[in-house]
Design an enzyme around this catalytic site. Sequence first.
Site, PDB file in Angstrom:
ATOM      1  N   CYS A  16       1.100  -1.460   1.035  1.00 58.39           N
ATOM      2  CA  CYS A  16      -0.261  -1.872   0.714  1.00 58.39           C
ATOM      3  C   CYS A  16      -0.374  -3.217   0.000  1.00 58.39           C
ATOM      4  O   CYS A  16      -0.222  -4.266   0.610  1.00 58.39           O
ATOM      5  CB  CYS A  16      -0.961  -0.765  -0.073  1.00 58.39           C
ATOM      6  N   GLU A  70      -0.669   4.860   3.916  1.00 53.69           N
ATOM      7  CA  GLU A  70      -0.333   5.041   2.506  1.00 53.69           C
ATOM      8  C   GLU A  70      -0.949   6.345   1.977  1.00 53.69           C
ATOM      9  O   GLU A  70      -2.105   6.665   2.240  1.00 53.69           O
ATOM     10  CB  GLU A  70      -0.872   3.859   1.699  1.00 53.69           C
ATOM     11  N   LYS A  96       6.662   1.369  -4.080  1.00 49.44           N
ATOM     12  CA  LYS A  96       5.722   0.246  -4.016  1.00 49.44           C
ATOM     13  C   LYS A  96       6.003  -0.790  -5.109  1.00 49.44           C
ATOM     14  O   LYS A  96       6.017  -0.465  -6.298  1.00 49.44           O
ATOM     15  CB  LYS A  96       4.303   0.809  -4.144  1.00 49.44           C
TER      16      LYS A  96
END
Length: 411
Positions: A252, A140, A215
């Site tokens: 994540c 990331e 995300k």
Amino acid sequence: MEDELVAENGKIEIPKDASICGFDSLHRLLQSNLSPHLFQEVCRLIIGLNCGRALDTVAIPEHAKSLSSKHDFDLQSFAFHAERESMREPRIVRVGLIQNSIALPTTAPLLDQKRGIFRKLTPIIEAAGNSGVNILCLQEAWTMPFAFCTREKKWCEFAEPIDGESTQFLQGFAEKYNMVIISPILERDVKHGEVIWNTAVIIGNNGNIIGKHRKNHIPRVGDFNESTYYMEGNTGHPVFETAYGKIAVNICYGRHHPLNWLAFGLNGAEIVFNPSATVGELSEPMWPIEARNAAIANSYFVCSINRVGTEVFPNPFTSGDGKPQHTDFGHFYGSSHVSAPDSSCTPSLSRYKDGLLVTEMDLNLCRQLKDKWGFRMTARYEIYDDLFARYVKPDFEPQVISDPLLNKKTS
């Protein structure tokens, strides 16, 4: 040695070299301290068996080994098998995961920091290409320090369009090695007011941009002040059909949300990548559990990538928890690994070194596990749908049935 990990206040402390009792991973600690028979049995329990046997290793070319030695990065390789089928040929894909620390101090000029990471990753990407990797995933926000703890806006300078410098840098490797590359970056959306997103760019094996995913879930815990910079993504749960299979990216914090994993599976993902930046005190016990749970529950492979190192910033910040201000996020513990739908997983890369994990997998295993367990067939989506439809409404009432005698006075 165990006593050395306990400080005077009774808290467990990680050695300053970020090792585990002098070893760079739990797997290597166990291997060095157990007899072969005990080690084999422990591995059966903690990393599982693939098709009833321990994971095989993959032969790595000498040139890749030489790059690993010269540039001091961990290099490991494994293979997941599937049962032989009569109606389908094996669908073998080789995946590469890269974990790395930053190249320069956070006080260096920002462009120098970014270019330094480019130079640092070049031999690792070359090793992946030389090892026959078909799909490569980076960590990331790989082009920068994970500066979102600071709440300082100067770090926004690292944001770039999806066809920006980092994508151009990787496109050459994608073409050279016929390799799909997943590049998680800080995206600047120049067509929509230059808004910033946490985004994974999917680069095809011909060097083309297949698409992007933003995300879905943004943390608000500890030093993860990411909503200072970007908000929740708006791209849904896309699955990208590539030359090597159907892939998705759960960036994540999304790994803490089971429905996020489920959505990628419902859209047909065969491999889901989880590029991350997470620190030991916050999440390390969860790290080997969540990805394997997702792989099992959704009958796909999960590739978990975490950065390494401790990044120190020039200005101190606080976590809003009453504790003293500090200048680092904590230790990013690496430990990248791959989980399979049959509950087996690879050993992890180093806890503190840069690394490349090469993993070969037969995607036929996904359907084989769907047939075995029948999770899709036995799910009750219509019941979940009804609950969710009611839950999102302001007048939602939980389905709780109370014992009528709970509040009755005893005589």
